[in-house]
Design a protein around this motif. Structure first.
Motif, PDB file in Angstrom:
ATOM      1  N   THR A   2       0.823  -1.218   0.000  1.00 15.61           N
ATOM      2  CA  THR A   2       0.000   0.000   0.000  1.00 15.61           C
ATOM      3  C   THR A   2       0.857   1.267   0.000  1.00 15.61           C
ATOM      4  OG1 THR A   2      -0.203  -0.053   2.412  1.00 15.61           O
ATOM      5  CG2 THR A   2      -1.946  -1.136   1.136  1.00 15.61           C
ATOM      6  N   LEU A   3       2.037   1.211   0.615  1.00 19.22           N
ATOM      7  CA  LEU A   3       2.898   2.394   0.654  1.00 19.22           C
ATOM      8  C   LEU A   3       3.459   2.738  -0.715  1.00 19.22           C
ATOM      9  CD1 LEU A   3       4.863   1.849   3.995  1.00 19.22           C
ATOM     10  CD2 LEU A   3       2.893   3.329   3.595  1.00 19.22           C
ATOM     11  N   GLU A   4       3.450   1.766  -1.628  1.00 16.11           N
ATOM     12  CA  GLU A   4       3.952   2.012  -2.983  1.00 16.11           C
ATOM     13  C   GLU A   4       2.910   2.663  -3.873  1.00 16.11           C
ATOM     14  OE1 GLU A   4       5.842  -1.445  -4.792  1.00 16.11           O
ATOM     15  OE2 GLU A   4       6.005  -2.353  -2.802  1.00 16.11           O
ATOM     16  N   ALA A   5       1.662   2.675  -3.435  1.00 16.82           N
ATOM     17  CA  ALA A   5       0.585   3.222  -4.260  1.00 16.82           C
ATOM     18  C   ALA A   5       0.876   4.675  -4.619  1.00 16.82           C
ATOM     19  CB  ALA A   5      -0.748   3.117  -3.530  1.00 16.82           C
ATOM     20  N   SER A   6       0.658   5.010  -5.887  1.00 16.61           N
ATOM     21  CA  SER A   6       0.917   6.375  -6.344  1.00 16.61           C
ATOM     22  C   SER A   6      -0.317   7.018  -6.985  1.00 16.61           C
ATOM     23  CB  SER A   6       2.069   6.382  -7.350  1.00 16.61           C
ATOM     24  OG  SER A   6       1.752   5.581  -8.480  1.00 16.61           O
ATOM     25  N   ALA A  16      -6.764   4.251   5.242  1.00 17.52           N
ATOM     26  CA  ALA A  16      -7.888   3.386   5.607  1.00 17.52           C
ATOM     27  C   ALA A  16      -8.514   2.759   4.361  1.00 17.52           C
ATOM     28  CB  ALA A  16      -8.934   4.190   6.381  1.00 17.52           C
ATOM     29  N   PHE A  17      -8.612   3.531   3.304  1.00 19.53           N
ATOM     30  CA  PHE A  17      -9.167   3.046   2.034  1.00 19.53           C
ATOM     31  C   PHE A  17      -8.320   1.882   1.503  1.00 19.53           C
ATOM     32  CE2 PHE A  17      -9.152   3.051  -2.575  1.00 19.53           C
ATOM     33  CZ  PHE A  17     -10.481   3.190  -2.922  1.00 19.53           C
ATOM     34  N   LEU A  18      -7.025   2.100   1.378  1.00 21.86           N
ATOM     35  CA  LEU A  18      -6.139   1.055   0.857  1.00 21.86           C
ATOM     36  C   LEU A  18      -6.101  -0.154   1.785  1.00 21.86           C
ATOM     37  CD1 LEU A  18      -3.177   3.298  -0.370  1.00 21.86           C
ATOM     38  CD2 LEU A  18      -4.847   2.114  -1.809  1.00 21.86           C
ATOM     39  N   GLY A  19      -6.123   0.099   3.093  1.00 19.69           N
ATOM     40  CA  GLY A  19      -6.059  -0.997   4.066  1.00 19.69           C
ATOM     41  C   GLY A  19      -7.255  -1.922   3.980  1.00 19.69           C
ATOM     42  N   ARG A  42      -9.275   1.255  -8.966  1.00 16.33           N
ATOM     43  CA  ARG A  42      -7.952   0.956  -9.514  1.00 16.33           C
ATOM     44  C   ARG A  42      -6.885   1.631  -8.669  1.00 16.33           C
ATOM     45  NH1 ARG A  42      -9.625   2.173 -15.798  1.00 16.33           N
ATOM     46  NH2 ARG A  42     -10.428   0.092 -16.297  1.00 16.33           N
ATOM     47  N   VAL A  43      -5.811   0.898  -8.411  1.00 12.89           N
ATOM     48  CA  VAL A  43      -4.671   1.441  -7.666  1.00 12.89           C
ATOM     49  C   VAL A  43      -3.416   1.143  -8.464  1.00 12.89           C
ATOM     50  CG1 VAL A  43      -3.345   1.373  -5.527  1.00 12.89           C
ATOM     51  CG2 VAL A  43      -5.839   1.106  -5.443  1.00 12.89           C
ATOM     52  N   GLN A  44      -2.603   2.178  -8.681  1.00 12.67           N
ATOM     53  CA  GLN A  44      -1.363   2.033  -9.441  1.00 12.67           C
ATOM     54  C   GLN A  44      -0.156   2.316  -8.559  1.00 12.67           C
ATOM     55  OE1 GLN A  44      -2.989   0.800 -12.798  1.00 12.67           O
ATOM     56  NE2 GLN A  44      -0.915   1.587 -13.117  1.00 12.67           N
ATOM     57  N   ALA A  45       0.950   1.656  -8.864  1.00 13.29           N
ATOM     58  CA  ALA A  45       2.262   2.008  -8.319  1.00 13.29           C
ATOM     59  C   ALA A  45       3.109   2.346  -9.535  1.00 13.29           C
ATOM     60  CB  ALA A  45       2.870   0.852  -7.540  1.00 13.29           C
ATOM     61  N   GLY A  46       3.176   3.625  -9.876  1.00 14.06           N
ATOM     62  CA  GLY A  46       3.784   4.000 -11.140  1.00 14.06           C
ATOM     63  C   GLY A  46       2.935   3.458 -12.278  1.00 14.06           C
ATOM     64  N   LYS A  47       3.544   2.672 -13.165  1.00 20.35           N
ATOM     65  CA  LYS A  47       2.802   2.067 -14.277  1.00 20.35           C
ATOM     66  C   LYS A  47       2.271   0.680 -13.933  1.00 20.35           C
ATOM     67  CE  LYS A  47       5.253   4.579 -17.917  1.00 20.35           C
ATOM     68  NZ  LYS A  47       6.048   4.461 -19.164  1.00 20.35           N
ATOM     69  N   GLU A  48       2.615   0.182 -12.764  1.00 19.91           N
ATOM     70  CA  GLU A  48       2.184  -1.158 -12.355  1.00 19.91           C
ATOM     71  C   GLU A  48       0.825  -1.108 -11.673  1.00 19.91           C
ATOM     72  OE1 GLU A  48       3.633  -4.907  -9.529  1.00 19.91           O
ATOM     73  OE2 GLU A  48       4.820  -3.060  -9.633  1.00 19.91           O
ATOM     74  N   VAL A  58     -14.868  -2.909   2.607  1.00 20.87           N
ATOM     75  CA  VAL A  58     -14.511  -2.594   1.223  1.00 20.87           C
ATOM     76  C   VAL A  58     -15.607  -1.757   0.573  1.00 20.87           C
ATOM     77  CG1 VAL A  58     -14.262  -3.633  -1.072  1.00 20.87           C
ATOM     78  CG2 VAL A  58     -12.951  -4.534   0.853  1.00 20.87           C
ATOM     79  N   ASN A  59     -16.848  -2.126   0.795  1.00 16.72           N
ATOM     80  CA  ASN A  59     -17.973  -1.375   0.235  1.00 16.72           C
ATOM     81  C   ASN A  59     -18.032   0.033   0.815  1.00 16.72           C
ATOM     82  OD1 ASN A  59     -20.592  -1.337  -1.307  1.00 16.72           O
ATOM     83  ND2 ASN A  59     -21.400  -0.981   0.747  1.00 16.72           N
ATOM     84  N   ASP A  60     -17.828   0.152   2.124  1.00 17.47           N
ATOM     85  CA  ASP A  60     -17.855   1.467   2.773  1.00 17.47           C
ATOM     86  C   ASP A  60     -16.823   2.402   2.151  1.00 17.47           C
ATOM     87  OD1 ASP A  60     -19.843   0.602   4.471  1.00 17.47           O
ATOM     88  OD2 ASP A  60     -18.481   0.153   6.131  1.00 17.47           O
ATOM     89  N   GLU A  61     -15.603   1.886   1.947  1.00 17.79           N
ATOM     90  CA  GLU A  61     -14.535   2.720   1.409  1.00 17.79           C
ATOM     91  C   GLU A  61     -14.780   3.073  -0.054  1.00 17.79           C
ATOM     92  OE1 GLU A  61     -12.289   4.163   3.133  1.00 17.79           O
ATOM     93  OE2 GLU A  61     -12.716   3.126   5.002  1.00 17.79           O
ATOM     94  N   ALA A  62     -15.247   2.108  -0.840  1.00 21.86           N
ATOM     95  CA  ALA A  62     -15.444   2.338  -2.274  1.00 21.86           C
ATOM     96  C   ALA A  62     -16.527   3.370  -2.550  1.00 21.86           C
ATOM     97  CB  ALA A  62     -15.780   1.026  -2.969  1.00 21.86           C
TER      98      ALA A  62
END
Length: 252
Positions: A22-26, A68-71, A111-117, A151-155
């Motif tokens: 999660t810390l890599e998320a950009s 919290a969202f990513l977690g 969708r969650v990206q880490a750079g292009k990944e 997951v639903n709450d955060e989304a």
């Protein structure tokens, strides 16, 4: 390469690509029908590293809300179901996903990206009958999972819930060396000090200030949080000034 034990452990999770990363998320993108929420990480590697909402508004994001969202997605453990409700069976291409609200504009896509990944490309559907779980799937829809309702709450959070509610942010209250108070845009009092030394009034007269009162003012400024967002202003400065005047914020 992951060991067999690590792969088995990851197999418990609906979104293993996000696990431990999660810390890599950009960048985060949440699409709900015609609405899209986009947040990106800015100033990476600096003291001012932060998340910024870029769509539908441009506003600094609340880091703790992002975490919290990513977690919630990272921790989501799965039960596999198919359209008939059977367990431990993948969803076949012929199975309908409409009943899970995972088709078309019914689903929330995250969708969650880490750079292009890509770390996460998920669909969030409807709640189960018990209302404490939610149906989800990866974008490929190769299987439908049931995961915790967090997951639903955060989304489904609204954009204002992701906004940084701090009005001011002092890196260190002890570093504040000047305060100016104005009323109707006219100076009422100016206070200053050398770092770590006592506060003094420097205008409209020169005198020693009440140290406890000044420290209390700095504390209150540092703890100002918004309860709600009332209005956002566009680039038109005249319109912004007019609307600010309507709230009696110009002059303040």
């Amino acid at each position: 390469k992951k060991s067999r034990e690590e792969e088995l452990a990851l197999g418990r999770y609906a979104f293993p690509g996000l696990k431990g990363r999660t810390l890599e998320a950009s960048a985060i993108e949440v699409t709900r029908g015609p609405e899209k929420l986009v947040m990106v990480k800015r100033e990476v590697g600096t003291d001012d590293e932060h998340w910024q909402i870029t769509q539908p508004i441009d506003y600094r994001a609340d880091r703790s809300r992002i975490e919290a969202f990513l977690g919630a997605f990272e921790r989501a453990e799965k039960t596999v179901v198919n359209a008939s409700g059977a367990r431990e069976m993948p969803l076949s291409p012929a199975d309908p996903v409409g009943e899970y609200k995972l088709d078309g504009e019914s689903a929330v896509q995250v969708r969650v990206q880490a750079g292009k990944e890509s770390l996460l490309d998920a669909l969030v559907g409807t709640l189960t009958l018990s209302k404490d779980k939610v149906y989800v799937a990866n974008a490929s829809r190769e299987a439908v999972y049931v995961v915790d309702n967090a997951v639903n709450d955060e989304a489904r959070r609204l954009v204002d819930e992701f906004r940084d509610k701090r009005l001011l942010s002092f890196r260190s209250k002890s570093a504040v060396t000047g305060l100016t108070i104005l009323e109707n845009e006219k100076p009422v009092a100016t206070l200053s000090r050398e770092k770590e030394k006592p506060w003094h009034i420097t205008a409209p007269l020169v005198d020693r200030a009440d140290q406890e009162k000044v420290r209390g003012m700095v504390d209150r400024l540092d703890s100002l949080w918004a309860d709600a967002f009332v209005a956002d202003f566009g680039p038109d400065e005249n319109e912004a000034a007019s609307r600010m005047a309507g709230y009696r914020l110009v002059p303040a």
